[in-house]
Design a protein around this motif. Structure first.
Motif, short mmCIF file in Angstrom:
data_model
loop_
_atom_site.label_atom_id
_atom_site.label_comp_id
_atom_site.label_asym_id
_atom_site.label_seq_id
_atom_site.Cartn_x
_atom_site.Cartn_y
_atom_site.Cartn_z
N ASN A 37 0.82 -1.21 0.00
CA ASN A 37 0.00 0.00 0.00
C ASN A 37 0.85 1.27 0.00
O ASN A 37 0.44 2.28 -0.57
N VAL A 38 2.03 1.21 0.61
CA VAL A 38 2.96 2.34 0.49
C VAL A 38 3.36 2.53 -0.96
O VAL A 38 3.43 3.68 -1.47
N THR A 39 3.62 1.43 -1.66
CA THR A 39 3.97 1.51 -3.07
C THR A 39 2.85 2.11 -3.90
O THR A 39 3.08 2.98 -4.76
N VAL A 40 1.62 1.68 -3.64
CA VAL A 40 0.48 2.22 -4.39
C VAL A 40 0.32 3.71 -4.13
O VAL A 40 0.15 4.51 -5.07
N VAL A 43 3.53 5.59 -5.81
CA VAL A 43 3.62 5.52 -7.27
C VAL A 43 2.42 6.20 -7.91
O VAL A 43 2.57 7.07 -8.78
N VAL A 44 1.21 5.80 -7.52
CA VAL A 44 0.02 6.39 -8.12
C VAL A 44 -0.12 7.85 -7.72
O VAL A 44 -0.52 8.69 -8.53
N GLY A 45 0.23 8.17 -6.48
CA GLY A 45 0.17 9.57 -6.04
C GLY A 45 1.14 10.45 -6.81
O GLY A 45 0.79 11.55 -7.24
N ALA A 66 -5.91 2.84 -0.87
CA ALA A 66 -4.63 2.29 -0.40
C ALA A 66 -4.18 2.96 0.88
O ALA A 66 -3.62 2.31 1.77
N PHE A 67 -4.43 4.26 1.00
CA PHE A 67 -4.03 4.99 2.21
C PHE A 67 -4.81 4.49 3.42
O PHE A 67 -4.24 4.30 4.51
N SER A 68 -6.12 4.26 3.26
CA SER A 68 -6.92 3.75 4.38
C SER A 68 -6.45 2.35 4.78
O SER A 68 -6.38 2.03 5.97
#
Length: 331
Positions: A37-40, A43-45, A66-68
């Protein structure tokens, strides 16, 4: 005032306690959830901020979900690991009220954020049919999406208010007689529910299960099924009408089908993990049979399964995320 706490003997094992192998497996799941989720989020952010024509609404929803998930893993599951490792954590009633409230808030946000992703895709497909231009091509001020985030986070915060009011610290040898899916599957750090009566606690637990567990699962299943039906119907129609042509609409149908399948995979994993958690915890609340201890262990794993595997599913369907993951694996 009746406190829903019973003191166990020194030999009694707390519900949901894990063996060494189970703990190691659980730690791997939690680690995968945090890393994924850190990667998501990163990267997406980062991809959102690099967009010169405005952030993609779908990417914003992915980052929010992903943050939640990341916050649940950090604020709840890592504390479970610390407790299982035997590390002593000093607690108090006010600290328990804070933790239980945060857990309920984040879990509720995560449930409704997952539904938001499915609902947004369904709404987008209906709005742009029959000229499918693609979920990721819709740009402009993401005001509606931002309002949706605000609504989800604020309503979930209101939902968590009872946790701030009806939580207490029961001590190291306390076990609880009532559990909620949104908070904990055992007396983590001695934090327990403290409702005025057993009946009021069961009413709140039942209401919570219906509103924040069953309803969003039914809704996200319906919206994703609707998305698949729209894509299947529209794809066949364009295939018959524009057979042999390469129109923009025809080029977008396969991409939208892939997006719908990724969301469907997310929902299947979510329902499987969340459903196992719901069944296990409510079996404990309403039955208390001999299988309670085993089911609570299952609940511990199932509520981390979605957080661990949802980033992997997203990596399959998100081009930028897939590229970064491939690059990391290659090097």
């Amino acid at each position: 005032m009746e406190v829903n706490i019973t003191v166990s003997s020194a030999k009694k094992v707390l519900s949901g306690q894990l063996s060494a192998l189970q703990l190691a497996t659980y730690m791997i799941l939690v680690f995968l959830g945090i890393l994924g989720n850190v990667t998501v989020v990163c990267v997406v952010g980062a991809n959102m901020f690099r967009e010169t024509r405005g952030a993609r609404n779908s990417d914003m929803i992915l980052v929010n979900m992903a943050f939640s998930s990341l916050m649940v893993s950090v604020m709840r599951n890592t504390l479970l690991i610390i407790s299982d490792l035997g590390l002593k954590v000093t607690s108090s009633k006010s600290w328990c009220q804070f933790l239980m409230g945060i857990w309920m808030w984040l879990r509720s946000v995560n449930v409704w954020s997952t539904f938001f992703l499915s609902a947004f895709h369904y709404h987008t497909l209906r709005r742009i049919t029959p000229l499918i231009m693609g979920l990721n091509r819709i740009r402009g001020p993401p005001r509606t999406v931002a309002m949706g985030f605000g609504f989800i986070w604020s309503i979930s915060l209101l939902y968590s208010v009872p946790a701030f009011m009806f939580s207490t610290y029961g001590g190291e040898n306390a076990t609880e007689t009532l559990m909620l899916v949104s908070t904990t599957t055992r007396p983590l750090l001695g934090c327990l529910w403290d409702f005025p009566s057993v009946s009021s606690g069961l009413v709140f637990a039942t209401t919570s299960m219906v509103i924040h567990e069953i309803i969003p699962i039914v809704l996200m299943s319906g919206t994703n099924l609707g998305s698949l039906i729209i894509l299947y119907t529209h794809g066949n129609k364009h295939h018959r009408t524009h057979k042999g042509q390469s129109t923009p609409a025809m080029q977008r149908v396969p991409a939208e089908r892939r997006a719908a399948k990724v969301i469907l995979a997310l929902i299947i994993v979510f329902i499987t993990s969340w459903g196992a958690n719901v069944v296990s915890v409510n079996y404990f609340n309403y039955n208390r049979g001999t299988s309670s201890s085993y089911l609570l262990v299952i609940a511990r794993f199932s509520n981390s399964f979605f957080y661990a595997f949802s980033p992997m599913i997203l990596a399959v369907g998100h081009r930028r995320l897939r590229t970064v993951v491939k690059s990391l694996i290659t090097h």
